[in-house]
Design a protein around this motif. Structure first.
Motif, PDB file in Angstrom:
ATOM      1  N   ALA A  92       0.825  -1.196   0.000  1.00 32.79           N
ATOM      2  CA  ALA A  92       0.000   0.000   0.000  1.00 32.79           C
ATOM      3  C   ALA A  92       0.866   1.255   0.000  1.00 32.79           C
ATOM      4  CB  ALA A  92      -0.920   0.008   1.223  1.00 32.79           C
ATOM      5  N   PRO A  96      -3.988   5.542  -4.013  1.00 31.19           N
ATOM      6  CA  PRO A  96      -4.786   4.326  -4.203  1.00 31.19           C
ATOM      7  C   PRO A  96      -4.309   3.546  -5.427  1.00 31.19           C
ATOM      8  CG  PRO A  96      -6.183   6.247  -3.806  1.00 31.19           C
ATOM      9  CD  PRO A  96      -4.803   6.765  -4.025  1.00 31.19           C
ATOM     10  N   ALA A  97      -4.166   2.252  -5.267  1.00 28.91           N
ATOM     11  CA  ALA A  97      -3.722   1.411  -6.387  1.00 28.91           C
ATOM     12  C   ALA A  97      -4.330   0.035  -6.228  1.00 28.91           C
ATOM     13  CB  ALA A  97      -2.200   1.317  -6.422  1.00 28.91           C
ATOM     14  N   THR A  98      -4.607  -0.589  -7.354  1.00 33.68           N
ATOM     15  CA  THR A  98      -5.143  -1.948  -7.329  1.00 33.68           C
ATOM     16  C   THR A  98      -3.996  -2.954  -7.306  1.00 33.68           C
ATOM     17  OG1 THR A  98      -5.162  -2.184  -9.737  1.00 33.68           O
ATOM     18  CG2 THR A  98      -7.112  -1.177  -8.702  1.00 33.68           C
ATOM     19  N   GLU A 101      -2.299  -2.982 -10.636  1.00 30.57           N
ATOM     20  CA  GLU A 101      -1.419  -1.831 -10.869  1.00 30.57           C
ATOM     21  C   GLU A 101      -0.083  -1.982 -10.141  1.00 30.57           C
ATOM     22  OE1 GLU A 101      -4.874   1.561 -11.599  1.00 30.57           O
ATOM     23  OE2 GLU A 101      -4.144   1.134  -9.571  1.00 30.57           O
ATOM     24  N   LYS A 138      -8.512  -6.532  -9.210  1.00 31.13           N
ATOM     25  CA  LYS A 138      -9.052  -5.182  -9.355  1.00 31.13           C
ATOM     26  C   LYS A 138      -9.294  -4.487  -8.022  1.00 31.13           C
ATOM     27  CE  LYS A 138     -11.299  -6.186 -13.790  1.00 31.13           C
ATOM     28  NZ  LYS A 138     -12.584  -6.210 -14.543  1.00 31.13           N
ATOM     29  N   ASP A 139      -8.988  -5.185  -6.923  1.00 31.82           N
ATOM     30  CA  ASP A 139      -9.215  -4.608  -5.599  1.00 31.82           C
ATOM     31  C   ASP A 139      -8.080  -3.685  -5.202  1.00 31.82           C
ATOM     32  OD1 ASP A 139     -11.452  -6.168  -5.582  1.00 31.82           O
ATOM     33  OD2 ASP A 139     -10.756  -7.559  -4.030  1.00 31.82           O
ATOM     34  N   SER A 140      -8.392  -2.723  -4.357  1.00 31.07           N
ATOM     35  CA  SER A 140      -7.352  -1.845  -3.814  1.00 31.07           C
ATOM     36  C   SER A 140      -6.448  -2.645  -2.877  1.00 31.07           C
ATOM     37  CB  SER A 140      -7.990  -0.688  -3.050  1.00 31.07           C
ATOM     38  OG  SER A 140      -7.011   0.006  -2.300  1.00 31.07           O
ATOM     39  N   ASN A 142      -5.159  -1.536  -0.377  1.00 31.80           N
ATOM     40  CA  ASN A 142      -5.474  -1.104   0.986  1.00 31.80           C
ATOM     41  C   ASN A 142      -6.491  -2.015   1.664  1.00 31.80           C
ATOM     42  OD1 ASN A 142      -3.823   1.285   0.957  1.00 31.80           O
ATOM     43  ND2 ASN A 142      -5.345   2.234  -0.373  1.00 31.80           N
TER      44      ASN A 142
END
Length: 257
Positions: A92, A96-98, A101, A138-140, A142
């Motif tokens: 993290a 914000p990033a998936t 990514e 596709k989830d963050s 975080n």
């Protein structure tokens, strides 16, 4: 005609390093050959993490030398061949990033300035699948657990399809399910011919994969050979029995000489 012998993937010779004014490595010799899985073991403060960080140039040596794939570190440029998973970090960040990514960023050493290709995208998807997070791509990051964070970082390292994988305590603070997934992932890399250098507190689920153990104590190599079998951290040479919940003085175990 006999083929010339390949140089070690990693070669540390007479390596010395200091942090502040404190000597941390005191003449370490270490060679890791193609296809080997080598673990660095030792108590806290023995120099394990400093040794691997010196291999990738994060800690400059005060003496000795480092070669990667037969090339002196100061001239080595082919970093796409090296995957590195640092110690106790997180996937993290403030941005914000998936999962996809973050793992994609591990492909940058190969993609350089061009747009991601079909091969790049396939390598990222494969790395995410290898660590068992395809359903979270596709989830963050975080929203992930600590063990899942570690799996994302390993996937990021695998995305470049490295010939050498260096991992600093990959099992630290990781739940049992993630440990088993990481062991399976690493086994697949070994079968594919990846050379692996691991910093470990104990062998645990990775024990069957380890070819050789190098034990450090006070910045010196005290053992280089077959790994200790099913001993755990408490039986390592020079282990200090100090734990976060204890204020007692360390009690030293037996030492390798």
């Amino acid at each position: 005609m006999k083929q010339p012998e390949q140089p070690p993937v990693i070669s540390l010779r007479g390596a010395t390093a200091t942090l502040g004014s404190r000597p941390v490595l005191r003449g370490v010799d270490l060679a890791v050959h193609r296809g080997e899985v080598v673990s660095l073991l030792g108590a806290n403060g023995s120099g394990k993490s400093t040794a691997v960080r010196s291999v990738i140039g994060q800690v400059p040596l005060t003496g000795g030398s480092v070669d990667l794939f037969g090339t002196p570190l100061r001239r080595f440029r082919d970093w796409a061949r090296v995957g590195y998973v640092p110690q106790r970090t997180t996937a993290a960040s403030g941005v914000p990033a998936t999962v996809y990514e973050v793992v994609s960023s591990g492909r940058l050493s190969r993609a350089k300035l061009r747009l991601p290709s079909k091969a790049d995208r396939a390598a990222v998807h494969r790395a995410i699948e290898l660590v068992g997070l395809a359903d979270r791509a596709k989830d963050s990051v975080n929203a992930l657990s600590g063990g899942q964070h570690q799996r994302v970082l390993i996937a990021r390292a695998l995305a470049s399809e490295p010939d050498l994988l260096i991992m600093d305590e990959p099992m630290a603070g990781v739940d049992l399910v993630s440990q088993e997934i990481l062991a399976t992932t690493l086994r697949e890399q070994v079968v594919a011919g990846t050379t692996v250098l691991l910093v470990l507190h104990e062998l645990g689920a990775l024990e069957p994969l380890i070819d050789r153990a190098v034990v450090l104590r006070d910045g010196c190599v005290t053992h280089d050979g077959p790994p200790p079998r099913s001993l755990g951290q408490h039986a390592l040479p020079g282990h200090d029995h100090v734990h976060p919940h204890s204020d007692s003085e360390p009690v030293r175990t037996g030492l390798l000489t």
